[in-house]
Design an enzyme around this catalytic site. Structure first.
Site, PDB file in Angstrom:
ATOM      1  NE  ARG A   1      67.481  71.609  69.855  1.00  6.59           N
ATOM      2  CZ  ARG A   1      66.206  71.984  69.893  1.00  6.59           C
ATOM      3  NH1 ARG A   1      65.884  73.250  70.088  1.00  6.59           N
ATOM      4  NH2 ARG A   1      65.260  71.086  69.725  1.00  6.59           N
TER       5      ARG A   1
ATOM      6  CB  CYS B   1      55.049  63.734  67.734  1.00  3.48           C
ATOM      7  SG  CYS B   1      54.516  64.916  68.986  1.00  3.48           S
TER       8      CYS B   1
ATOM      9  CG  ASN C   1      68.133  64.915  74.589  1.00  7.98           C
ATOM     10  OD1 ASN C   1      67.619  64.408  73.590  1.00  7.98           O
ATOM     11  ND2 ASN C   1      68.821  66.063  74.527  1.00  7.98           N
TER      12      ASN C   1
HETATM   13  C1  SPV Z   1      66.059  68.086  68.038  1.00 12.41           C
HETATM   14  O1  SPV Z   1      65.940  68.415  69.218  1.00 12.41           O
HETATM   15  O2  SPV Z   1      65.225  68.388  67.183  1.00 12.41           O
HETATM   16  C2  SPV Z   1      67.219  67.285  67.631  1.00 12.41           C
HETATM   17  C3  SPV Z   1      68.309  67.113  68.576  1.00 12.41           C
HETATM   18  O3  SPV Z   1      67.267  66.847  66.513  1.00 12.41           O
HETATM   19  S1  SPV Z   1      69.239  68.558  68.736  1.00 12.41           S
HETATM   20  O4  SPV Z   1      70.497  68.350  68.043  1.00 12.41           O
HETATM   21  O5  SPV Z   1      69.446  68.765  70.133  1.00 12.41           O
HETATM   22  O6  SPV Z   1      68.520  69.658  68.129  1.00 12.41           O
END
Ligand code: SPV
Ligand code: MN
Length: 620
Positions: A76, A267, A380
């Site tokens: 993200r 976690c 990731n």
């Molecule tokens: C997170 O980062 O909390 C996820 C993966 O579940 S994402 O779709 O990148 O947010």
């Protein structure tokens, strides 16, 4: 748009749908637009197109596919994910990453103008939560990425029929997501990463996402929708939480007890939701509603977008087995070997020394532009898979239109020296302020930056908050206090280390902590008090370790793990206070007062019982 696609839109008799699609059809200017219903035929068309356009490739198992995001688009993009906020609302959005509406809207309109030229776009209808239920939030996705569209068909419940059935007065109320991967290079990945923007407008329930492919940036129904839902929930008096839902089973007593849990990344969230012998309802996002006085939750999603690193036959057998089957799974950012099979970090098998991965053509030892060695797969890297492939799914809870009744909430952080493995809160408010708001994750050698730093992560939901933290915290308190049978709140920490820096228990000990919490819900075990809650007694844990894991649990380990560490706790609360002060100075004073009162209580305990208080020694 073909006559068939146009007919599908027309049949909805929904002017707002027409307006949304019409506007972006003109503005983004794709060559064509394919409109999907819920039919298998349309879903298959999307799968086929994702392959035909090269956004995915078939693997050794023909139903499995692989997709790669750009090397710089693997997670993200927090910096470029912003709220676009009307001038008059700017002050109300304390602590959020935002830009004034006119400026942000202009920028995103500029970036998205003509961005789909030369591409085919797709329009889909989904529902967050079960369709035709009190929880339902209808959504439309408009995208030029067939990988995104395919992912969403796996991850969400289709809702063209839901849209067809919407009553006149409901027709304007849905979330809208417009996405473009932008210009692609010869490898099919987004080129204009510098122009990557995710702009969210909670005032009009629309999210614009441009020049990206990584699902956390692109898939509207996942984290974009979550931010819109958190805002909507705040206004309507319910909650949208970054939580799994699972059922703890006590087979002897024929009991099924639903827990939800929030854990910052790394976690133990997925592994708790997947504890062997229990059942899973959802692994990432839950909506909570008060239904006739009951605390009820649904999994918003239909599938999982799971981290693949360390999924192997030993640690994650159920997921691993599924990833080995010929069934619909999208692997992203892993290595494809010459055998056309996927390989990833921590897979537990020998991986090839070359192949194709998120870097491009890869061989062992290759370095990226920054001189960093590129691994077999990205840390990731993910798998996208339906949840109902899993044999431990709780079908009943997964399909329930009114959700499941939640009896326990777990907040699990990560630290090596402060928080005991499991502790029950005195009451709901105490749980939100002392367990949920104080959540932290400690950086490890696997994360970027210094080791041992505590990152604050209230409710593990900070990245997705769409209104200020103080009000959100208050809304959490209010929601739980208003239901009749308020769930118990527990904290977890699976990462306490001994003097040699080693973990004290095995990975599966979380099953014992869970079953102690389960028993407490039925008042079955006794407890010792600490200044922050109630902890297990040794004899109960000893029995639970034997019963569930066939392991001996020593009294020495118990005393070490469940010692109350006064100074460490005072420091933790001081960090929480400082974080709230900085992030949302408008947080109500009574919340700070509560933390101060707890600090005073701990200081008094330290005076009386010492800095390290062994279990059973503390008294009020
Ligand atoms: C997170 O980062 O909390 C996820 C993966 O579940 S994402 O779709 O990148 O947010
Ligand atoms: Mn998540």
């Amino acid at each position: 748009m073909s006559a068939t696609s146009f007919g599908k839109i027309k049949a909805l008799k929904n002017p707002k749908v027409v307006e949304f699609i019409g506007f972006f059809a003109e503005h983004c200017n794709p060559d064509s637009i394919f409109v999907c219903t819920d039919s298998e035929e349309d879903i298959q068309y999307v799968r086929d197109q994702a392959l035909a356009k090269g956004e995915e490739e078939a693997l050794f198992h023909p139903k499995q596919t692989i997709h790669w995001d750009g090397y710089g688009d693997q997670a993200r993009d927090k910096e470029n994910t912003k709220y676009i906020v009307y001038k008059e609302n700017l002050e109300k959005m304390t602590g959020l990453n935002m830009v004034e509406y006119e400026e942000g809207h202009c920028e995103i309109m500029e970036i998205s103008k003509g961005i789909m030229r030369g591409k085919d776009a797709v329009v889909q209808f989904f529902c967050e939560g079960p369709t035709e239920s009190i929880f339902s939030i209808p959504c439309i996705q408009f995208t030029d990425s067939w990988y995104v569209a395919h992912s969403e068909f796996i991850l969400y419940r289709t809702a063209y029929n839901h849209f067809l059935k919407m009553k006149k007065e409901e027709k304007g109320d849905f979330f809208r997501f417009i996405h473009s991967a932008g210009e692609l290079d010869e490898r099919g990945t987004s080129v204009n990463i510098a122009q990557r923007r995710i702009y969210m407008d909670t005032q009009n329930n629309i999210v614009y996402s441009m020049n990206n492919q990584y699902a956390g940036n692109s898939v509207g129904l996942k984290k974009h929708s979550m931010r819109l839902a958190i805002n909507k929930a705040g206004q309507e008096g319910w909650l949208c939480e970054h939580m799994f839902i699972m059922a703890a089973l006590d087979k002897e007593k024929a009991r099924k007890t639903y827990f939800c849990g929030a854990y910052p990344s790394a976690c133990g969230k997925t592994s708790t939701a997947m504890i062997p012998g229990e059942q899973i309802v959802g692994d990432d996002i839950a909506y909570f509603r008060n239904i006739n006085g009951e605390f009820r939750a649904v999994n918003v999603e239909f599938g999982m977008f799971g981290i693949i690193k360390d999924v192997n036959a030993k640690d994650d057998p159920l997921i691993f087995e599924n990833l080995m089957r010929d069934q619909e799974i999208i692997f992203s950012n892993v290595l494809r070997g010459s055998d056309n099979k996927p390989y990833w970090l921590g897979m537990g098998v020998d991986s090839p020394a070359k192949g194709r991965n998120h870097f491009g053509d890869w061989k062992k030892g290759v370095k990226d532009q920054k001189g960093n060695e590129v691994g077999v797969a990205h840390g990731n890297a993910r798998y996208t898979m339906r949840l109902d492939y899993l044999e431990n799914i709780d079908k009943e809870g997964f399909e329930a239109k009114n959700g499941v009744k939640v009896q326990g909430i777990l907040y699990g952080g990560r630290d090596s020296d402060t928080t005991v493995p499991v502790e029950e809160s005195f009451n709901w408010r105490d749980g939100i302020l002392i367990k949920a708001a104080t959540l932290e994750s400690e950086t490890t050698s696997a994360t970027i930056g210094a080791e041992g730093v505590r990152l604050p992560s209230p409710m593990a939901n900070l990245d997705f908050l769409s209104y200020p933290l103080g009000v959100y915290t208050e809304n959490n308190i209010k929601f739980g206090e208003k239901v009749d049978d308020t769930p118990k709140i527990f904290s977890n920490n699976y990462f306490m280390r001994n003097a040699e820096g080693k973990f004290v228990t095995s990975k599966l000990a979380k099953k014992v902590w869970l079953h102690w919490a389960e028993g407490r819900i039925y008042d079955e075990f006794g407890y010792y008090l600490t200044p922050t809650g109630r902890i297990p007694k040794y004899e109960d844990l000893k029995e639970l370790f034997k019963k569930y894991l066939d392991e001996e649990f020593s009294e020495e380990d118990y005393n070490y793990l469940f010692t109350f560490r006064s100074t460490k706790w005072i420091e933790k609360l001081e960090r929480t206070k400082a974080f709230y002060k900085k992030t949302d100075p408008n947080t109500p004073q009574d919340i700070f007062d509560y933390w101060d009162a707890t600090i005073t209580k701990i200081k008094e305990a330290r005076e009386k019982f010492g800095d390290l208080i062994p279990p059973g020694h503390y008294q009020e």
